[in-house]
Scaffold this active site. Structure first.
Site, PDB file in Angstrom:
ATOM      1  N   ASP A 197       0.835  -1.200   0.000  1.00  0.00           N
ATOM      2  CA  ASP A 197       0.000   0.000   0.000  1.00  0.00           C
ATOM      3  C   ASP A 197       0.874   1.256   0.000  1.00  0.00           C
ATOM      4  OD1 ASP A 197      -2.490   1.566   0.451  1.00  0.00           O
ATOM      5  OD2 ASP A 197      -1.591   1.925   2.410  1.00  0.00           O
ATOM      6  N   GLU A 246      -2.010  -5.101  -3.887  1.00  0.00           N
ATOM      7  CA  GLU A 246      -1.081  -4.403  -2.992  1.00  0.00           C
ATOM      8  C   GLU A 246      -0.023  -5.351  -2.434  1.00  0.00           C
ATOM      9  OE1 GLU A 246      -3.781  -0.719  -1.272  1.00  0.00           O
ATOM     10  OE2 GLU A 246      -3.812  -2.623  -0.200  1.00  0.00           O
TER      11      GLU A 246
END
Length: 263
Positions: A81, A153
């Site tokens: 992320d 992610e």
């Protein structure tokens, strides 16, 4: 000769230890082939294949199979992320030199949001590779947008750990960056206003938009727009409406002007 008590006790412990040995994660030949195919498609390599597999391992799989040496992808997702935000931020900073901090924040948010990442993961067939528990599988987890976005992610996180930031940039150059350039996220931005401000601020002249082509049947029309500055075409864009085509053309013009400024 009869076994002594100690020998019997030792033999009993050996059997118990064998029974208690932790299960190991073993991919089927088909799963291994799918991972290899993914890397070939993306033109990537992984020095540590365990990291790659971990990126696609859902917590439900680990909990269900109780594999001690197997880790789920949640920590990689956390890392990915942050890596993704940095990589996208850098791209926007370089590609849109005239864009304000507020506009870059909005555009980045539209790029790294769950629906966008889930769509990217779906296009790359990430869902087919995810290791899921039976319960999660039965409730359609493999196609759940939140799960797919998380896997995207975690893959970025694993790639960063294994190959470094340059590999992440290369991966995004094949997946996200072209979409930004093509205006896939431009519904969040008013590129025409930004272009007008840029032109006025630098006194570059006068711009105008031209619809140069209309194609497709009436129910599925596509428009092609050019934005022209002093008789020079700065950008070309397509869209389902004239306004959308002009927005995409303006976005291309902004990229062109930013590149010219760097030269």
């Amino acid at each position: 000769m009869p076994h002594s008590k100690n020998q019997r006790k030792h033999r009993h412990h050996s059997h118990s230890e064998r029974r208690r040995q932790p299960k190991r994660l073993t991919l089927t030949a088909k799963q291994q082939q799918m991972f290899d195919e993914l890397l070939r498609t993306l033109n990537l390599t992984f020095a540590n294949k365990k990291l790659l597999v971990q990126a696609f391992t859902h917590s439900s799989y680990v909990n269900e199979h109780r594999i001690q040496s197997c880790k789920d992808n949640e920590r990689l997702e956390f890392l990915g992320d942050a890596v993704l935000e940095l990589a996208v931020s850098q791209y926007l900073y370089k590609a849109f030199e005239q864009m304000s901090e507020g506009d870059m924040t909005k555009l980045r948010a539209s790029i790294v949001c769950e629906p966008s990442l889930a769509q990217l993961a779906e296009e790359l067939h990430f869902g087919e590779l995810v290791l899921l528990g039976k319960g999660e599988e039965m409730t359609g987890g493999r196609k759940r947008p939140a799960l797919l976005a998380d896997v995207f992610e975690s893959f970025v996180g694993a790639l960063y750990l294994d190959q470094g930031m340059d590999a992440v940039y290369l991966f995004l150059e094949r997946t996200i960056y072209p979409k930004i350039s093509e205006g896939a996220f431009s519904h969040m931005m008013d590129f025409k206003s930004q272009l007008q401000e840029f032109i006025q601020r630098d006194n570059l002249g006068h711009i105008h938009y031209e619809i140069v082509q209309e194609r497709g049947p009436a129910h599925n029309r596509e428009f092609v727009s050019e934005v022209v500055l002093n008789n020079e075409t700065l950008g070309v864009g397509t869209g389902r409406s004239k306004k959308e085509a002009e927005q995409h053309a303006a976005q291309q013009a902004l990229i062109t002007l930013s590149q010219k400024k760097e030269q």
